[in-house]
Design a protein around this motif. Structure first.
Motif, PDB file in Angstrom:
ATOM      1  N   LYS A 141      47.422 -13.068  -8.146  1.00 53.05           N
ATOM      2  CA  LYS A 141      46.748 -12.280  -9.361  1.00 53.05           C
ATOM      3  C   LYS A 141      45.227 -12.255  -8.910  1.00 53.05           C
ATOM      4  CE  LYS A 141      49.846 -14.770 -12.365  1.00 53.05           C
ATOM      5  NZ  LYS A 141      49.895 -15.638 -13.585  1.00 53.05           N
ATOM      6  N   HIS A 142      44.346 -11.770  -9.821  1.00 51.88           N
ATOM      7  CA  HIS A 142      43.084 -11.563  -9.468  1.00 51.88           C
ATOM      8  C   HIS A 142      42.454 -13.104  -9.518  1.00 51.88           C
ATOM      9  CE1 HIS A 142      38.821 -11.381 -10.919  1.00 51.88           C
ATOM     10  NE2 HIS A 142      38.888 -10.842  -9.624  1.00 51.88           N
ATOM     11  N   THR A 143      42.907 -13.804 -10.263  1.00 49.95           N
ATOM     12  CA  THR A 143      42.407 -15.280 -10.246  1.00 49.95           C
ATOM     13  C   THR A 143      42.724 -16.121  -9.048  1.00 49.95           C
ATOM     14  OG1 THR A 143      44.472 -15.811 -11.348  1.00 49.95           O
ATOM     15  CG2 THR A 143      42.218 -15.550 -12.616  1.00 49.95           C
ATOM     16  N   THR A 144      43.969 -15.849  -8.490  1.00 48.75           N
ATOM     17  CA  THR A 144      44.408 -16.322  -7.116  1.00 48.75           C
ATOM     18  C   THR A 144      43.538 -15.837  -6.087  1.00 48.75           C
ATOM     19  OG1 THR A 144      46.455 -16.327  -7.934  1.00 48.75           O
ATOM     20  CG2 THR A 144      46.238 -16.844  -5.740  1.00 48.75           C
ATOM     21  N   LYS A 199      40.514 -14.452  -6.127  1.00 53.14           N
ATOM     22  CA  LYS A 199      39.231 -14.759  -6.400  1.00 53.14           C
ATOM     23  C   LYS A 199      39.051 -16.259  -5.980  1.00 53.14           C
ATOM     24  CE  LYS A 199      35.706 -14.950  -9.797  1.00 53.14           C
ATOM     25  NZ  LYS A 199      34.824 -16.523  -9.224  1.00 53.14           N
ATOM     26  N   THR A 200      40.069 -17.033  -5.877  1.00 55.77           N
ATOM     27  CA  THR A 200      39.860 -18.555  -5.333  1.00 55.77           C
ATOM     28  C   THR A 200      39.707 -18.285  -4.020  1.00 55.77           C
ATOM     29  OG1 THR A 200      41.148 -19.398  -7.145  1.00 55.77           O
ATOM     30  CG2 THR A 200      41.168 -20.718  -5.255  1.00 55.77           C
ATOM     31  N   LYS A 225      40.015  -7.317  -9.036  1.00 53.60           N
ATOM     32  CA  LYS A 225      39.892  -7.311 -10.490  1.00 53.60           C
ATOM     33  C   LYS A 225      40.388  -5.885 -11.022  1.00 53.60           C
ATOM     34  CE  LYS A 225      36.446  -8.029 -14.263  1.00 53.60           C
ATOM     35  NZ  LYS A 225      35.218  -8.603 -14.683  1.00 53.60           N
ATOM     36  N   SER A 233      43.708  -7.337 -12.791  1.00 54.44           N
ATOM     37  CA  SER A 233      43.500  -8.186 -14.103  1.00 54.44           C
ATOM     38  C   SER A 233      44.192  -7.534 -15.104  1.00 54.44           C
ATOM     39  CB  SER A 233      41.794  -7.974 -14.301  1.00 54.44           C
ATOM     40  OG  SER A 233      41.111  -8.739 -13.426  1.00 54.44           O
ATOM     41  N   ASP A 271      47.365  -8.878 -15.139  1.00 54.23           N
ATOM     42  CA  ASP A 271      47.452 -10.408 -15.831  1.00 54.23           C
ATOM     43  C   ASP A 271      47.214 -10.319 -17.367  1.00 54.23           C
ATOM     44  OD1 ASP A 271      47.647 -10.918 -13.036  1.00 54.23           O
ATOM     45  OD2 ASP A 271      45.320 -11.566 -13.141  1.00 54.23           O
TER      46      ASP A 271
END
Length: 284
Positions: A137-140, A142-143, A176, A180, A183
């Motif tokens: 995902k975008h959050t993954t 981004k980490t 994103k 995103s 998501d």
């Protein structure tokens, strides 16, 4: 918590708390891929050492990630979907930043390497390796990019650091845009599937281990709830020990930043046959 020196060739440096202890099952949880960051070139010693702590009929479960890009040819890369290429681009950039910072990235090993090393250590597979598609995902991503950002301060060349920062920001924006919306539309369950997690289960040759036994179910439970850091924890009869990646001993690495590069993901079977991406694929 049991600490000690593993894969040094010196058995006297291993944890004394579990020196005379054996276990029904050992879960080696994303440990092999992390070793390049702490104990490079010693991966081939790991299974020999862990198998010494297995009881007769005991099982060793190895959880890992197929390399995200190391086995990928340029032609195969071009055939990937845009979101899948993005996953590869992020992994490559993250590792490049780690190297330019003078640190060691992790290195994942394919399931074929794991099975060869298990057999070399005198262990036999008790079932076909299980694989699970990894959802990014975008959050993954981004980490992963945040790991790269933190490495920029260690660069000797300010111009290179600035160029890398721009590349990081560009990939973050692309992630994103591409991921995103997926998501949000699925309540956090979207993303793109690329690469696979795997679980390989093996027992000492000549044992009568069965995946249906209590050791196997206990190990499965341990894999789903996580476990102790590398070295595992002492346990009573019938217990399961879980070996994880330890924090880096590199003084340039803070204890806070390392887990984000390597934290194990929970691997669980689902109707989609996919698992959440490990928080760090360096996811390593």
């Amino acid at each position: 918590l049991v600490e000690g020196a593993w894969c040094t060739g010196d058995a006297s440096r291993r944890p004394r708390d579990i020196a005379a202890t054996t276990f029904d099952a050992i879960v080696c949880d994303y440990l092999v891929g992390s070793m390049d960051g702490f104990t490079p070139y010693a991966q081939d010693l790991l299974f020999d050492e862990l198998s010494e702590y297995l009881r007769d009929d005991g099982l060793l479960h190895v959880v890992g990630l197929e390399p995200v890009y190391a086995q990928l040819t340029s032609r195969a890369y071009e055939r990937l979907a845009p979101a899948q290429r993005l996953v590869v681009d992020v992994a490559r950039l993250r590792d490049a930043c780690i190297l330019h910072a003078g640190h060691r990235p992790y290195r994942e090993y394919p399931v074929s390497w794991v099975t060869r090393q298990l057999e070399r250590a005198g262990l036999a597979l008790v079932a076909k390796p299980k694989t699970f598609g990894v959802v990014w995902k975008h959050t993954t991503l981004k980490t992963q990019l945040d790991v790269a950002r933190r490495k920029l301060g260690f660069f000797d060349d300010a111009n290179l650091a600035a160029a890398m920062r721009k590349r990081i920001d560009d990939l973050d924006a692309r992630a994103k845009d591409l991921l995103s919306s997926a998501d949000e539309s699925t309540g956090g369950g979207g993303g793109v599937v690329y690469a696979t997690d795997y679980v390989v289960s093996a027992a000492k040759r000549g044992s009568s281990a069965s995946m249906r036994g209590p050791a196997a179910s206990s190990a499965s439970d341990a894999a789903n709830r996580g476990g102790a850091p590398a070295g595992g924890a002492a346990a009573d009869d019938g217990a399961v020990v879980s070996a994880h990646a330890a924090d880096s001993t590199d003084p340039a690495e803070s204890a806070a930043s390392v887990p984000e590069e390597t934290s194990p993901a929970v691997v669980s079977s689902s109707s989609s046959g996919a698992s959440a991406a490990p928080p760090m694929m360096n996811p390593s």
